[in-house]
Motif scaffolding. Structure first.
Motif, mmCIF file in Angstrom:
data_model
loop_
_atom_site.group_PDB
_atom_site.id
_atom_site.type_symbol
_atom_site.label_atom_id
_atom_site.label_comp_id
_atom_site.label_asym_id
_atom_site.label_seq_id
_atom_site.Cartn_x
_atom_site.Cartn_y
_atom_site.Cartn_z
ATOM 1 N N VAL A 89 8.376 8.906 7.928
ATOM 2 C CA VAL A 89 8.565 8.116 6.722
ATOM 3 C C VAL A 89 8.752 6.306 7.288
ATOM 4 O O VAL A 89 8.588 5.495 6.487
ATOM 5 C CB VAL A 89 9.632 8.453 5.749
ATOM 6 N N ASP A 90 9.294 6.450 8.584
ATOM 7 C CA ASP A 90 9.559 4.989 9.173
ATOM 8 C C ASP A 90 8.360 4.186 9.860
ATOM 9 O O ASP A 90 8.420 3.403 10.764
ATOM 10 C CB ASP A 90 10.787 5.133 9.932
ATOM 11 N N ASN A 91 7.284 5.014 9.924
ATOM 12 C CA ASN A 91 6.165 4.538 10.719
ATOM 13 C C ASN A 91 5.040 3.900 9.952
ATOM 14 O O ASN A 91 4.201 4.401 9.427
ATOM 15 C CB ASN A 91 5.453 5.510 11.524
ATOM 16 N N ASP A 92 5.521 2.540 9.399
ATOM 17 C CA ASP A 92 4.639 1.856 8.442
ATOM 18 C C ASP A 92 3.267 1.463 9.108
ATOM 19 O O ASP A 92 2.402 1.517 8.306
ATOM 20 C CB ASP A 92 5.427 0.446 8.124
ATOM 21 N N ARG A 93 3.217 1.020 10.311
ATOM 22 C CA ARG A 93 2.038 0.995 11.001
ATOM 23 C C ARG A 93 0.790 2.044 10.738
ATOM 24 O O ARG A 93 -0.058 1.753 10.267
ATOM 25 C CB ARG A 93 2.092 0.464 12.482
ATOM 26 N N ALA A 94 1.403 3.179 11.077
ATOM 27 C CA ALA A 94 0.569 4.510 10.925
ATOM 28 C C ALA A 94 0.219 4.653 9.448
ATOM 29 O O ALA A 94 -0.669 5.106 9.177
ATOM 30 C CB ALA A 94 1.193 5.527 11.703
ATOM 31 N N ARG A 95 1.385 4.573 8.754
ATOM 32 C CA ARG A 95 0.981 4.812 7.162
ATOM 33 C C ARG A 95 -0.001 3.839 6.612
ATOM 34 O O ARG A 95 -0.869 4.065 5.980
ATOM 35 C CB ARG A 95 2.143 4.674 6.663
ATOM 36 N N ARG A 96 0.060 2.492 6.963
ATOM 37 C CA ARG A 96 -0.795 1.729 6.365
ATOM 38 C C ARG A 96 -2.363 2.072 7.043
ATOM 39 O O ARG A 96 -3.269 1.843 6.223
ATOM 40 C CB ARG A 96 -0.524 0.243 6.787
ATOM 41 N N LEU A 97 -2.186 2.530 8.236
ATOM 42 C CA LEU A 97 -3.782 2.859 8.931
ATOM 43 C C LEU A 97 -4.311 4.076 8.079
ATOM 44 O O LEU A 97 -5.339 3.925 7.644
ATOM 45 C CB LEU A 97 -3.627 3.302 10.311
ATOM 46 N N TYR A 98 -3.549 5.152 7.878
ATOM 47 C CA TYR A 98 -4.061 6.220 6.870
ATOM 48 C C TYR A 98 -4.377 5.769 5.413
ATOM 49 O O TYR A 98 -5.381 6.321 5.205
ATOM 50 C CB TYR A 98 -2.841 7.070 7.030
ATOM 51 N N GLU A 99 -3.528 5.004 4.903
ATOM 52 C CA GLU A 99 -4.041 4.599 3.496
ATOM 53 C C GLU A 99 -5.345 3.767 3.454
ATOM 54 O O GLU A 99 -5.794 4.160 2.632
ATOM 55 C CB GLU A 99 -2.864 3.617 3.199
ATOM 56 N N ARG A 100 -5.591 3.198 4.779
ATOM 57 C CA ARG A 100 -6.857 2.276 4.809
ATOM 58 C C ARG A 100 -7.905 3.381 4.815
ATOM 59 O O ARG A 100 -8.926 2.980 4.330
ATOM 60 C CB ARG A 100 -6.708 1.330 6.136
ATOM 61 N N PHE A 101 -7.756 4.343 5.222
ATOM 62 C CA PHE A 101 -8.962 5.354 5.307
ATOM 63 C C PHE A 101 -9.104 6.262 4.364
ATOM 64 O O PHE A 101 -9.541 7.264 4.223
ATOM 65 C CB PHE A 101 -8.649 6.266 6.687
ATOM 66 N N GLY A 102 -8.081 6.182 3.225
ATOM 67 C CA GLY A 102 -8.194 6.825 2.051
ATOM 68 C C GLY A 102 -7.224 8.129 2.058
ATOM 69 O O GLY A 102 -7.495 8.982 0.961
ATOM 70 N N PHE A 103 -6.307 8.038 3.050
ATOM 71 C CA PHE A 103 -5.158 9.154 2.780
ATOM 72 C C PHE A 103 -4.269 8.858 1.611
ATOM 73 O O PHE A 103 -3.594 7.746 1.577
ATOM 74 C CB PHE A 103 -4.606 9.379 4.060
ATOM 75 N N GLU A 104 -3.948 9.724 0.915
ATOM 76 C CA GLU A 104 -2.986 9.536 -0.129
ATOM 77 C C GLU A 104 -1.488 10.701 0.157
ATOM 78 O O GLU A 104 -1.706 11.757 0.465
ATOM 79 C CB GLU A 104 -3.522 10.086 -1.451
ATOM 80 N N THR A 105 -0.368 9.897 -0.289
ATOM 81 C CA THR A 105 0.705 11.028 -0.027
ATOM 82 C C THR A 105 0.601 12.026 -1.116
ATOM 83 O O THR A 105 0.409 11.922 -2.335
ATOM 84 C CB THR A 105 2.190 10.006 0.047
ATOM 85 N N ILE A 106 1.022 13.176 -0.503
ATOM 86 C CA ILE A 106 0.976 14.327 -1.339
ATOM 87 C C ILE A 106 2.341 15.226 -1.400
ATOM 88 O O ILE A 106 2.498 16.078 -2.226
ATOM 89 C CB ILE A 106 -0.150 15.540 -1.219
ATOM 90 N N GLY A 107 3.081 14.975 -0.358
ATOM 91 C CA GLY A 107 4.425 15.604 -0.311
ATOM 92 C C GLY A 107 5.448 15.022 0.633
ATOM 93 O O GLY A 107 5.071 13.934 1.289
ATOM 94 N N LEU A 108 6.427 15.448 0.746
ATOM 95 C CA LEU A 108 7.724 15.007 1.732
ATOM 96 C C LEU A 108 8.156 16.213 2.578
ATOM 97 O O LEU A 108 8.368 17.194 1.884
ATOM 98 C CB LEU A 108 8.717 14.175 1.105
ATOM 99 N N ARG A 109 8.230 16.391 3.888
ATOM 100 C CA ARG A 109 8.681 17.152 4.427
ATOM 101 C C ARG A 109 10.285 16.801 4.813
ATOM 102 O O ARG A 109 10.134 16.079 6.059
ATOM 103 C CB ARG A 109 7.968 17.920 5.629
#
Length: 171
Positions: A108-128
């Motif tokens: 959750v604290d890896n903003d750089r990676a999360r932005r990359l994944y969102e650019r590629f169309g990944f959507e958040t579906i849950g939390l572990r």
């Protein structure tokens, strides 16, 4: 990725993820499933022009679902597009494995990676909760349909022969 890549990958792993780095045994186990006619894994490394490992990534496939197991780029390659090229290669592997969807977990604290994944169309579906140990850091679970792998920034799949910074990827 080949067996001789494990030690340089581990060095990069420990540098980038000092609290929750993968063990050598985990990489060896994953590579055991990456070869042969019944392979269910695809692992790759990126090297600079001097042959130094500057990135790596891995995907597991089962039952029509791909799971990005790991992806990382050396700090001196952040912002060069290496992460996007690695992710594109993993998404292509998911297509090769005939996956219908691709999942991943990201801190959750890896903003750089999360932005990359969102650019590629990944959507958040849950939390572990507490997924990353020993730091007890939560992970977002993200998903995207499998499909043509392309970098949204360029609109096409990267050409390994023209990758910037002299990096090349190989499995």
């Amino acid at each position: 990725m080949r067996w001789w890549d494990i030690e340089p990958v581990l060095e990069l792993e420990r540098e980038l993820f000092p609290h929750d780095a993968w063990s050598p045994a985990l990489f060896w186990s994953e590579l055991a499933h990456a070869r042969g006619p019944h392979a269910t894994r695809r692992y790759l490394v990126a090297e600079d022009g001097a042959g130094r490992v500057v990135g790596y990534g891995g995907l597991a496939a089962a039952g029509g679902t791909g799971d990005v197991q790991t992806i990382a780029a050396a700090r001196d390659h952040w912002g060069t597009g290496l992460g996007a090229r690695l992710l594109t290669a993993l998404l292509t592997a998911a297509t090769d494995f005939e996956c219908h969807e691709v999942l991943l977990e990201v801190r959750v604290d890896n903003d750089r990676a999360r932005r990359l994944y969102e650019r590629f169309g990944f959507e958040t579906i849950g939390l572990r909760r507490g997924y990353y140990q020993p730091g007890n850091v939560d992970a977002l679970v993200m998903r995207r349909p499998a499909g043509p792998a392309q970098d949204p920034a360029t609109g096409h799949a990267p050409d390994p022969a023209t990758e910037p910074q002299g990096t090349t990827t190989h499995g």
